[in-house]
Structure formats: C-alpha cells, structure tokens
Design a protein around this motif. Structure first.
Motif, short mmCIF file in Angstrom:
data_model
loop_
_atom_site.label_atom_id
_atom_site.label_comp_id
_atom_site.label_asym_id
_atom_site.label_seq_id
_atom_site.Cartn_x
_atom_site.Cartn_y
_atom_site.Cartn_z
N ARG A 1 0.82 -1.19 0.00
CA ARG A 1 0.00 0.00 0.00
C ARG A 1 0.87 1.26 0.00
O ARG A 1 0.59 2.20 -0.73
N ARG A 4 2.34 2.01 -3.49
CA ARG A 4 1.36 2.59 -4.41
C ARG A 4 1.12 4.07 -4.10
O ARG A 4 1.01 4.90 -4.99
N ARG A 5 1.04 4.38 -2.82
CA ARG A 5 0.80 5.76 -2.41
C ARG A 5 2.01 6.64 -2.72
O ARG A 5 1.86 7.77 -3.17
N ALA A 123 -5.77 1.98 -3.14
CA ALA A 123 -4.94 1.34 -2.14
C ALA A 123 -5.68 1.10 -0.83
O ALA A 123 -5.29 0.27 -0.04
N ARG A 126 -9.55 -3.24 0.70
CA ARG A 126 -8.89 -4.39 1.33
C ARG A 126 -9.38 -5.66 0.70
O ARG A 126 -10.45 -5.89 0.41
#
Length: 126
Positions: A1, A4-5, A123, A126
């Motif tokens: 995550r 990606r951020r 992102a 879940r």
C-alpha cells in the motif's frame, strides 16, 4: 500500500514538473501579483515541485489518519480531496495573472488530484 501511495505522490510531482516545463516552453510566464501589491512573483520549477509534494503528502497523510479513525475513510477522503481541490482554485483567481498562467495553474492543481485519487483510493480497498 505504501509503495502505491508513494508512486501517486511521486507521479503528481513529476507530472506537474513536466507540465510546468511544457508551459514555460509554450510561453506561459507563471507570474502572479497579489491584489493591492505592485511587485509580482514568478513561480519557478522548485516551487511547483515543492507545492505538489507538500499537498500530495498532505493528501496521503489525511487518508492515513482517516483510515486509522474511521471505517469510512474512502468516502470521507474523497469528499475532503474534492473540497480541497475546489478550494485550491480560489487563490488562482484572486491573484492577478495572465489567462494562460491561470489555466496552467488550474491544470497543475487537477493533476495532483488525478494522480492521488485513483492511487490512494484504490490502495484503501482491502
């Protein structure tokens, strides 16, 4: 995550830096003058990159906080991001600037949102 951020943040900075350079090459002066002021300020590439980075990181940070304290982080963050984007246009039209400078600044603001919204929101799932 996080990866990606971070890519979303980096993408916003790189895209805005490239757009700034393209705008300068096309003749946009990126000069702003405060109402009531006589001295103008010309935005430079490091300022564009720094502001893009700061606001992209604020977007990431606000999403992380919302995820920590609410179950509806995506919805809340989407509303917050949209509100911040709309509010970011206000100074563009308060400052005295050429039409092309205003248009380019609005495009730069939208680019940060476009770079962050899909990457950060995706992102969260879940």
């Amino acid at each position: 995550r996080r990866r990606r951020r971070a890519l979303g943040v980096g993408g916003a900075v790189v895209a805005n830096s490239l757009l700034y350079l393209a705008g300068r090459a096309a003749g946009t002066d990126f000069t702003l003058t405060d109402p009531g002021a006589t001295q103008s300020h010309q935005l430079i590439l490091p300022e564009i990159a720094a502001f893009s980075l700061v606001f992209a990181l604020l977007g990431w940070g606000s999403l992380a906080l919302l995820e920590r304290f609410t179950r509806h982080a995506r919805v809340a963050w989407g509303a917050l991001a949209g509100t911040v984007l709309l509010a970011s246009f206000v100074p563009v039209f308060i400052e005295r600037a050429t039409v092309d400078t205003r248009v380019m600044l609005c495009v730069l603001h939208v680019v940060v949102a476009v770079a962050l919204l899909p990457m950060l929101r995706r992102a969260v799932a879940r």
